[in-house]
Design a protein around this motif. Structure first.
Motif, PDB file in Angstrom:
ATOM      1  N   GLU A   1       0.823  -1.208   0.000  1.00  0.00           N
ATOM      2  CA  GLU A   1       0.000   0.000   0.000  1.00  0.00           C
ATOM      3  C   GLU A   1       0.863   1.268   0.000  1.00  0.00           C
ATOM      4  O   GLU A   1       0.608   2.217  -0.732  1.00  0.00           O
ATOM      5  CB  GLU A   1      -0.942   0.025   1.204  1.00  0.00           C
ATOM      6  N   SER A   2       1.921   1.274   0.830  1.00  0.00           N
ATOM      7  CA  SER A   2       2.778   2.458   0.910  1.00  0.00           C
ATOM      8  C   SER A   2       4.027   2.329   0.038  1.00  0.00           C
ATOM      9  O   SER A   2       4.751   3.301  -0.150  1.00  0.00           O
ATOM     10  CB  SER A   2       3.183   2.731   2.354  1.00  0.00           C
ATOM     11  N   GLY A   3       4.293   1.119  -0.476  1.00  0.00           N
ATOM     12  CA  GLY A   3       5.453   0.913  -1.337  1.00  0.00           C
ATOM     13  C   GLY A   3       6.761   0.722  -0.592  1.00  0.00           C
ATOM     14  O   GLY A   3       7.830   0.759  -1.192  1.00  0.00           O
ATOM     15  N   LEU A   4       6.689   0.508   0.719  1.00  0.00           N
ATOM     16  CA  LEU A   4       7.902   0.363   1.524  1.00  0.00           C
ATOM     17  C   LEU A   4       8.305  -1.094   1.685  1.00  0.00           C
ATOM     18  O   LEU A   4       7.458  -1.965   1.865  1.00  0.00           O
ATOM     19  CB  LEU A   4       7.680   0.957   2.914  1.00  0.00           C
ATOM     20  N   MET A   5       9.612  -1.349   1.626  1.00  0.00           N
ATOM     21  CA  MET A   5      10.134  -2.682   1.871  1.00  0.00           C
ATOM     22  C   MET A   5      11.492  -2.559   2.551  1.00  0.00           C
ATOM     23  O   MET A   5      12.282  -1.685   2.203  1.00  0.00           O
ATOM     24  CB  MET A   5      10.288  -3.469   0.566  1.00  0.00           C
ATOM     25  N   THR A   6      11.745  -3.431   3.538  1.00  0.00           N
ATOM     26  CA  THR A   6      13.023  -3.485   4.222  1.00  0.00           C
ATOM     27  C   THR A   6      13.543  -4.913   4.132  1.00  0.00           C
ATOM     28  O   THR A   6      12.804  -5.866   4.396  1.00  0.00           O
ATOM     29  CB  THR A   6      12.871  -3.076   5.700  1.00  0.00           C
TER      30      THR A   6
END
Length: 88
Positions: free
Chosen positions: A57-62
């Motif tokens: 949804e927010s496009g964040l990945m770690t």
């Protein structure tokens, strides 16, 4: 390209990778993660790779692990592949 989501990456000590602009994850295991962004595929290779956080949804990945390479591949849509095959 219009409507592209901003894509950034921050690699710290080759062991922690933070990404933005990720729209999907195509495949993953401990040696390779294939993440999708507006400009194509990002192939992350290494050892003991783990997706610590993922929010489509927010496009964040770690990602954590021993990161050995980051490679971008051009994004191909079905229509562009067909155009290349049939000269369209």
């Amino acid at each position: 390209m219009e409507n592209e989501t901003q894509h950034t990456l921050t690699l710290t000590n080759r062991s922690s990778l933070s990404l933005t602009g990720i729209s999907d994850v195509d495949a993953f295991n401990e040696q390779e993660i294939v993440a999708i962004c507006d400009t194509g595929e990002l192939v992350i290779k290494g050892d003991n790779l783990h997706i610590e956080e993922l929010s489509i949804e927010s496009g964040l990945m770690t990602v954590s692990g021993k990161i050995s390479s980051l490679t971008y591949n051009e994004k191909f849509t079905k229509s562009s592949v067909l155009k290349r095959l049939f000269g369209g």
